[in-house]
Design an enzyme around this catalytic site. Sequence first.
Site, PDB file in Angstrom:
ATOM      1  N   ASP A  93       1.144  -1.070   0.256  1.00  0.00           N
ATOM      2  CA  ASP A  93      -0.799  -0.053  -0.401  1.00  0.00           C
ATOM      3  C   ASP A  93       0.868   1.102  -0.146  1.00  0.00           C
ATOM      4  O   ASP A  93       0.549   2.328   0.088  1.00  0.00           O
ATOM      5  CB  ASP A  93      -0.912  -0.362   1.644  1.00  0.00           C
ATOM      6  CG  ASP A  93      -1.845  -0.906   1.089  1.00  0.00           C
ATOM      7  OD1 ASP A  93      -2.181  -1.363  -0.116  1.00  0.00           O
ATOM      8  OD2 ASP A  93      -2.978  -1.617   1.957  1.00  0.00           O
ATOM      9  N   TYR A 152      -9.693   0.129   2.136  1.00  0.00           N
ATOM     10  CA  TYR A 152      -9.197   0.194   3.803  1.00  0.00           C
ATOM     11  C   TYR A 152      -8.997   1.749   3.856  1.00  0.00           C
ATOM     12  O   TYR A 152      -8.309   2.277   2.993  1.00  0.00           O
ATOM     13  CB  TYR A 152      -7.959  -1.109   3.548  1.00  0.00           C
ATOM     14  CG  TYR A 152      -7.906  -1.444   5.326  1.00  0.00           C
ATOM     15  CD1 TYR A 152      -8.941  -3.185   4.917  1.00  0.00           C
ATOM     16  CD2 TYR A 152      -7.342  -1.726   6.196  1.00  0.00           C
ATOM     17  CE1 TYR A 152      -9.234  -3.941   6.361  1.00  0.00           C
ATOM     18  CE2 TYR A 152      -7.118  -2.477   7.250  1.00  0.00           C
ATOM     19  CZ  TYR A 152      -7.987  -3.973   7.317  1.00  0.00           C
ATOM     20  OH  TYR A 152      -8.179  -4.352   8.357  1.00  0.00           O
TER      21      TYR A 152
END
Length: 615
Positions: free
Chosen positions: A279, A363
Amino acid sequence: MAHPLDPLTPEEIGVAVAAVRASGRLTDGARFSTVTLDDARRPGTTGRRARLVVVPGPEASLVEATVVLATGDVVGWESHDGVRPALGFGESLGAIAALHEHEGFRAALAARGITDLGKVQVDPWPTGSFGIATEEGRRVARCICYYREEPGDNGYARPIEGLQALVDMARGEVLELLDTGIVPLPDDPGSYFPEDHPPRAGLAPLAITQPQGVGFAVDGHELRWQGWSLHVSLDPLEGIVLRDVAYDGRSILRRASISEMVVPYGDPGPLHGWKNAFDAGEWGLGRLANSLTHGCDCLGEIRYLDAAIADEQGSAGTIANAICLHEEDAGILWKHQDLFTGRTEVRRKRRLVVSSIATVGNYEYGFYWYLHQDASLELEVKLTGIMSTKGTGEGRPEPYSPAIAPGLAAPVHQHLFCARLDVAVDGPVNEVHEVDVAPLPAGDGNPWANGFAPVVTRLTSERRARRLADPARSRSWAVVNPAVRNAVGQPVAYRLVPRATPTLLAGEGSSIAARAGFATRNLWVTPYHPGERRAAGDFPNQHPGGAGLPGWTAADRSLVGTEVVVWHTFGVTHVPRPEDWPVMPVETTGFQLLPIGFFDRNPALDVPRPDQCDG
Ligand SMILES: [Cu+2]
């Protein structure tokens, strides 16, 4: 007056991009991945420089360019073949558009009774690296789909399971469609909206006010508070970067950031087994930072820092309120009541919070650096948002994908972060010691076998410094300056205190174990090198692996008498539970940096007694 470590201003981004364009070495199709300040310490270089990562065309190649900002001179131009930068937002949208146009995709949706493409949410994912020939030389994404009956629905409640597409993002070309069969959409809309959940009663007002203003001082990106001084900014990939962190003018850290993170998934099935997201390096914790809002993300008396970030065309945009600065009460700092006199001394603990929140697809990650009045420092990561889901229909539960709602499961996964700590504890030359607390052998000097004591091992070379956490022995790692002693003759130090934290659970032979080698150990230590910044290497997207920490430390360089960088992998293993659905209550992970003999006594004795405690 700009500080030399200030991030690039929008004007400087403009200068850097114009200089690279004017070189005539790029076509109009070139895309800018990142345009950042080159803040690596290199002997002999002066003045502010920009580092640009540019993709010249649709191939798997990129250019790293360096521009001297004062003159606009392009002084560095390195081409790399076979690597890709983080996924581009524009290219992601291109992948979605290409999929919408694809006949086979439309037919597969129609077979599922879906004819309105406006109701289909497509999430492009980094595809990993599994030696698939089709992906060679391309920048690709694997697209997974969700159904939204209404535009505002929670798409993750209704995965269009069984359907996936591999798309060449740069060329807007669907390379492969995978359809493993129809799975019914779950009925539960997965709403987390207040209109479906009338608010509970009983919350009395709680006001946090600082009528005389905040207790910290912000000057540009420099921050001062309660003995602390530091420089704060936002990197497009790493998120919050702290630099020149010092207490009472004594240095602790030169630079601290999340250098990389990875989310490996544990479901081995054909539609989920490839799922691994870096990420930071494949998306970007800074460029995905939220604009924070007062009273919602941060409470109390707030100051914000904005962040200027270049888009793919090289234009500077601003994320307003990207970093939140505020003080908060954190319970008691210390207390004692004298049993004989009844005299009580108690101090409240105030901490300064430097935070930002990134939304990476489904997320959310909140990064909270806490500066404490006892000169300790802490990073807490708050994990929330929506889990990546899987439609199961009437299928039986699988151990690697627990059921979270009727017809819906979520694969087990990990969130593993790697903090890069360029340490300078009371000076540039530090060494690292592993400290276990272990039982002493029974016998002479330990007749009752009760003895236990710290056992110190100096980590003298890189291979010896590849370490695991060991909560049973309270294992920690002390960053020591052997040249500076405290009042009792100990070398001054700061201790990295890990939480109980996992390492990578994917098998040794897996693709992700090679690509996220940093996550196989909780500690790595390297001698400072300006080119070693990212734990999985500079360009993890579709990278086959071996880059970053495992590769560098294979050289087994000496860690004695030199400037060292400490890398700490920490995180959580997430076994989804129904309570994590439809939106997950915050789970935390992190670590602490604690002064160990850095001071001669409790450095917080001078914190004033609260007025209410007098008399
Ligand atoms: Cu999770």
